[in-house]
Design a protein around this motif. Structure first.
Motif, PDB file in Angstrom:
ATOM      1  N   VAL A   1      11.868  -1.594   5.427  1.00  0.00           N
ATOM      2  CA  VAL A   1      11.618  -1.975   6.825  1.00  0.00           C
ATOM      3  C   VAL A   1      12.648  -1.305   7.736  1.00  0.00           C
TER       4      VAL A   1
ATOM      5  N   LEU B   1      11.949  -7.331  11.079  1.00  0.00           N
ATOM      6  CA  LEU B   1      10.879  -7.172  10.092  1.00  0.00           C
ATOM      7  C   LEU B   1      11.351  -7.547   8.699  1.00  0.00           C
TER       8      LEU B   1
ATOM      9  N   VAL C   1       5.299  -4.104  17.376  1.00  0.00           N
ATOM     10  CA  VAL C   1       6.623  -4.456  16.864  1.00  0.00           C
ATOM     11  C   VAL C   1       7.642  -3.995  17.892  1.00  0.00           C
TER      12      VAL C   1
ATOM     13  N   GLY D   1      11.094  -6.629  15.961  1.00  0.00           N
ATOM     14  CA  GLY D   1      11.640  -5.780  14.900  1.00  0.00           C
ATOM     15  C   GLY D   1      13.140  -5.820  14.794  1.00  0.00           C
TER      16      GLY D   1
END
Length: 540
Positions: A329, A334, A497, A528
Motif C-alpha cells: 500500500v 490504506l 483515495v 490514504g
C-alpha cells in the motif's frame, strides 16, 4: 579448537551474527510454538530470526565496503553495524528488545572488546532494554538478560572472554528455566519465555564465536509435540489490543519522550528503542491510525508495519492459516484499511519501494499455507515475482495477482473469499483488479513532454492507466476531467483515495460531480494518509 581471543574483533562479530542466524533458523519453529506472551501469535522465533538477519546483513555490508585485501573492518565499525542493522530490521516485541540489547552492548564494545568491557556491555544492555520497555515484566527476556549480566559480572577479575561468556550463558539458562514460575501464563502453558529462549540462543552463538565450541543446548521438542499457543493463552481471541504497530522513526529525543506518553495511553507492550535521531517503535493498540499519527507528530515514521492480532490469534489456534493476502500500500491510511480487512500489509513510502526481502517477510508473517500477493505497482512486478519464488521454495503456495495500482488492490481484496478454492479465489481477485481502471493525480516537478502535451513545473498531471492524459492547473478541475474521461467508457463504482493534505470538501465535490453526470454510479472515499499522490482514482 582455536585459541580463545583476548578481545572481540570484527571477524568474531561477523561469526557471531552468522552463528546466531544459523541457530535461530534451527530453533525458529520451536520458539514460535512456545510464544504465549505478551501475545500468543506464534511468531517470536521468526521475529528474532529476521532481526538477527538484518544485523548480519549490516555487518556483511561493512566487510564488503572494506574489501581491501587482507585487512578487516575495525571492531567498532562491526559492532555498530550489527546494532544498527538490528534496529532497522527489528520485528515484533522480542525482536525490538533484542535490538536494544545489541545496541546497549555495542555502545560499550565499540570502545574495546575485552572481558572487562564485555561485563559492562552485558550490564548496559540489560539496563537499556528495561528502560526501553514501558512496563517491564519479570519472567521475560528482560529477566534473562539481567541474569546473564549479573552472572558475567560475578566472574573473577582477570577471567577471559570465554569464561565471562560461559558464566553469562549459564546464568541466562538458569533464569530461562525459572520463567514459568515468574509469569503465570507461562506456568499454565508449561513453557519457558520464547523471547528469553531466543536470547539464550544468541548468547550461545557469541560463546561459540569466541570459544570455538557451542555451549550445551537445552533439547528442543519437535514443534508438533509442543502446546499450541492459542490453547495456552489465557485470553480469548477478542481480548487485548487488536493491532501490533511497528515503525522506524526519525525524531529528536524530546519528541520521543512525548511519543512514549502518547502511545502508552493508547495501548500496551510499548517498546521504543534507538537513539541519535533514529528509533524503532513497537506498540499494541486498538487504534492503529492513532499510533501512526502519534509518530507523525513526533517526526517522520516509515517502514510502517501493522498486524491484525484477531487474525493472528485465530491462526495461533490452528497453525498455519489456510490462506492470507499480502498487499503493498502507498500510504498508512490504506495500510490500516487493508489490515482491518484481514490482509498483511507492506508500506511503500515515496521513493522507497519495498525490497523482495520485505515482501518475503510479510508472507512469512501471514502464517498461511496459501498467500495471494498484491504488489499494487507495475514497477514492483519483478520484485514481487522474486519474493513469491522465494516463498514457494519455503513451502508456501503463492499466487501473484499483477495489480498495478492501490485501487486495483482494493478491488481485488473486496472479492477475496478464503472459503472457496485457492484457484477460484485468485481468478476472482484477478478479474476484479483487471476490471478496475486506475488513475492518479501528480504534481509535475519540471517542464517535460507528455502524451497530453508539454507540462510545466507545478502543473497537476492526471495519469490514467499509467499515462499522462490530462494537464491542469489545480487539483479539483483536473480530477473532474480525469473522472469524466474514465467514466465515458462506463462504470459502476468510483473509488477515491485522498492524500493527507487533501480536504474532505474535494471528495464531497467529486462525489457530487459523479452523481450529476452518472446517477447510477456509486462513489466510495478512503483516506490514504501519507502517500505520494494527492488523489488516487479507481473506476470499476
Amino acid at each position: 579448537m582455536p585459541q580463545s581471543p583476548d578481545a572481540l574483533d570484527a571477524v568474531a562479530v561477523r561469526t557471531w551474527c552468522s552463528l546466531a542466524l544459523e541457530a535461530l533458523g534451527r530453533e525458529r519453529e520451536a520458539i514460535d510454538a512456545i510464544n504465549v506472551y505478551p501475545v500468543a501469535d506464534g511468531d517470536t522465533g521468526t521475529n528474532l530470526y529476521l532481526t538477527v538477519e538484518s544485523a548480519a546483513a549490516a555487518v556483511e555490508a561493512v566487510f564488503e565496503a572494506h574489501a581491501t585485501g587482507s585487512t578487516v573492518p575495525a571492531p567498532a565499525d562491526a559492532v555498530r553495524a550489527m546494532a544498527h542493522g538490528a534496529l532497522i530490521g527489528a520485528r515484533g516485541n522480542s525482536g525490538t528488545i533484542l535490538a536494544q540489547l545489541l545496541r546497549g552492548m555495542a555502545g560499550v564494545l565499540a570502545e574495546a572488546g575485552d572481558a572487562d568491557h564485555l561485563r559492562t556491555a552485558l550490564a548496559e544492555a540489560a539496563a537499556a532494554a528495561r528502560l526501553a520497555v514501558a512496563h517491564p515484566v519479570e519472567g521475560t527476556v528482560l529477566t534473562v538478560a539481567t541474569a546473564a549480566a549479573e552472572a558475567a559480572g560475578g566472574t573473577e577479575a582477570g577471567a577471559g572472554l570465554t569464561a565471562v561468556l560461559d558464566a553469562a550463558c549459564e546464568g541466562a539458562r538458569a533464569a530461562l528455566a525459572a520463567t514459568p514460575g515468574q509469569l503465570a501464563v507461562l506456568g499454565r502453558a508449561g513453557v519457558v519465555d520464547a523471547g528469553g529462549q531466543g536470547l539464550v540462543t544468541v548468547l550461545g552463538a557469541l560463546l561459540e564465536a569466541v570459544g570455538g565450541q557451542a555451549p550445551p543446548r537445552t533439547p528442543q521438542p519437535a514443534p508438533d509435540t509442543l502446546p499450541r499457543t492459542g490453547d495456552c493463552a489465557p485470553e480469548g481471541p477478542d481480548d487485548g489490543p487488536a493491532f501490533e504497530v511497528i515503525y522506524l522513526l526519525e525524531a529528536r529525543d524530546e519528541a520521543v519522550g512525548r511519543l512514549r506518553s502518547r502511545l502508552d495511553a493508547l495501548g500496551d507492550s510499548l517498546v521504543v528503542v534507538g537513539g541519535d535521531g533514529l528509533w524503532n517503535v513497537h506498540v499494541h493498540v486498538d487504534d492503529a491510525g492513532a499510533a501512526v499519527e502519534a509518530g507523525v507528530e513526533a517526526g517522520r515514521p516509515y517502514r510502517i508495519r501493522i498486524t491484525h492480532f484477531a487474525a493472528d490469534r485465530v491462526r495461533a489456534r490452528r497453525e498455519p492459516a489456510q490462506r492470507a493476502v499480502v498487499v503493498v500500500v502507498p500510504g498508512d491510511g490504506l495500510s490500516v484499511l487493508c489490515t482491518e480487512a484481514g490482509a498483511t500489509t507492506v508500506l511503500a513510502r515515496p521513493g522507497e519501494p519495498p525490497a523482495s526481502g520485505e515482501l518475503v517477510d510479510a508472507i512469512r508473517r501471514a502464517h498461511a499455507r496459501e498467500v495471494v500477493l498484491l504488489p499494487n505497482d507495475a514497477d514492483l512486478r519483478h520484485t514481487a515475482a522474486a519474493a513469491a519464488e522465494q516463498a514457494r521454495a519455503e513451502g508456501v503456495r503463492v499466487a501473484l495477482v499483477p495489480t498495478r495500482a492501490a485501487v486495483q488492490g482494493i478491488a481485488a481484496l473486496a472479492v477475496h473469499e478464503p472459503d472457496r478454492s485457492f484457484d477460484e479465489d485468485v481468478v476472482a481477485m484477478t478479474a476484479a483488479a483487471g476490471a478496475t481502471r486506475y488513475a492518479e493525480l501528480a504534481v509535475a516537478e519540471r517542464q517535460s513532454w507528455t502524451m497530453a502535451g508539454i507540462c510545466q513545473a507545478g502543473d497537476i498531471l492526471g495519469l490514467i492507466d499509467g499515462d499522462v492524459a490530462v494537464i491542469g492547473e489545480e487539483v479539483p478541475g483536473t480530477a473532474r476531467t480525469v473522472l469524466d474521461r474514465m467514466l465515458s467508457a462506463g462504470g459502476e463504482l468510483v473509488t477515491l483515495v485522498l492524500g493527507e493534505d487533501v480536504p474532505d470538501a474535494l471528495a464531497d465535490a467529486l462525489r457530487e460531480h459523479v452523481r450529476e453526470g452518472h446517477p447510477a454510479v456509486d462513489t466510495v472515499v478512503y483516506r490514504g494518509g501519507h502517500q505520494a499522490a494527492p488523489l488516487l482514482i479507481g473506476v470499476e
